[in-house]
Design an enzyme around this catalytic site. Sequence first.
Site, mmCIF file in Angstrom:
data_model
loop_
_atom_site.group_PDB
_atom_site.id
_atom_site.type_symbol
_atom_site.label_atom_id
_atom_site.label_comp_id
_atom_site.label_asym_id
_atom_site.label_seq_id
_atom_site.Cartn_x
_atom_site.Cartn_y
_atom_site.Cartn_z
ATOM 1 C CE LYS A 13 -6.106 -16.659 8.775
ATOM 2 N NZ LYS A 13 -4.633 -16.054 8.173
ATOM 3 N NE ARG A 88 -6.247 -19.280 2.958
ATOM 4 C CZ ARG A 88 -5.626 -19.894 3.968
ATOM 5 N NH1 ARG A 88 -6.193 -20.509 4.589
ATOM 6 N NH2 ARG A 88 -4.299 -19.847 3.912
ATOM 7 N NE ARG A 127 3.810 -18.393 11.253
ATOM 8 C CZ ARG A 127 2.616 -18.215 10.529
ATOM 9 N NH1 ARG A 127 1.601 -18.254 10.837
ATOM 10 N NH2 ARG A 127 2.747 -18.208 9.184
ATOM 11 N NE ARG A 160 2.864 -21.733 8.394
ATOM 12 C CZ ARG A 160 1.709 -21.450 8.444
ATOM 13 N NH1 ARG A 160 0.918 -21.173 9.486
ATOM 14 N NH2 ARG A 160 1.007 -20.813 7.206
ATOM 15 N NE ARG A 171 1.232 -18.390 3.928
ATOM 16 C CZ ARG A 171 1.898 -17.913 4.866
ATOM 17 N NH1 ARG A 171 3.449 -17.975 4.963
ATOM 18 N NH2 ARG A 171 1.272 -17.899 6.095
#
Length: 227
Positions: A13, A88, A127, A160, A171
């Site tokens: 996203k 969300r 990431r 992160r 998550r």
Amino acid sequence: MHVVILGFPGAGKGTQTKFLAECLSVPSLSSGDLFRRHQREGTPLGQQVRTYVDSGLLVPDEITIAMILDEINSPSYSDGFVLDGFPRNVNQALELDRALDFAGMDIDCALLIDVTQEALADRLGKRLVCNRCQSIYHTEASPPRNSGLCDYCNGRLERRADDEPEALVRRLRAYQEESAPVVDFYARAGKLVKVDGTGTVERVRQRIKEAIICPATQDNRLSKPVH
Ligand code: AP5
């Protein structure tokens, strides 16, 4: 033009949001980036949300909704936005609709970036994010030119906290339990556009372009929503 981007954590996203916003000539806004910026700057809001964000839990609605509605009510977003990470849950979607309706506007399109669970593990495991401008990298698919440093601002690249396995499990669970119904919410409203998120960043970008027409043809920017 008001667009929301939906998809699993790691679906891409954030990677596609700025591109789409440029394409549509509207600003982008990411709830996750906003929370992380508050955390970095040590604001009271940042301190309030740190435990939630770092452990992979959704921040309570009363905090999140107020923050986002306050932001999108500013003149910068008067021509529209591409929203990443909000809504969300269905309550957030209803509040967003209510706020836009009050201003005589509406969500035009909810773009779902659809990826397999296997792709997510690879993407989030590799990431890196700039600690200054939040640009997103992948150690193999989109590495920085200089190892550990951001191409755009020379900031330091970091993992992160919520990409660590324990937080990631939370998550994914939060997505399945709370965010998946948002997809149905927009499908029922006839606003859902689903794009295959597998393949290279460029390939996904191309599919988004094909699904959502860019500003060259101002009169009809949206493809037909899928149900
Ligand atoms: P948020 O920042 O929104 O996290 P998320 O939704 O979990 O999504 P991610 O940012 O992890 O993934 P992404 O889909 O943007 O993928 P990306 O482009 O980075 O939220 C974080 C936290 O904030 C939440 O857990 C919660 O605590 C809080 N929060 C935020 N909004 C909230 C809300 N509305 N309500 C309550 N709480 C909220 O890509 C991932 C990786 O893949 C990168 O390395 C990238 O380079 C790579 N990649 C991307 N596309 C490709 C491709 N096509 N091929 C190969 N690699 C790719």
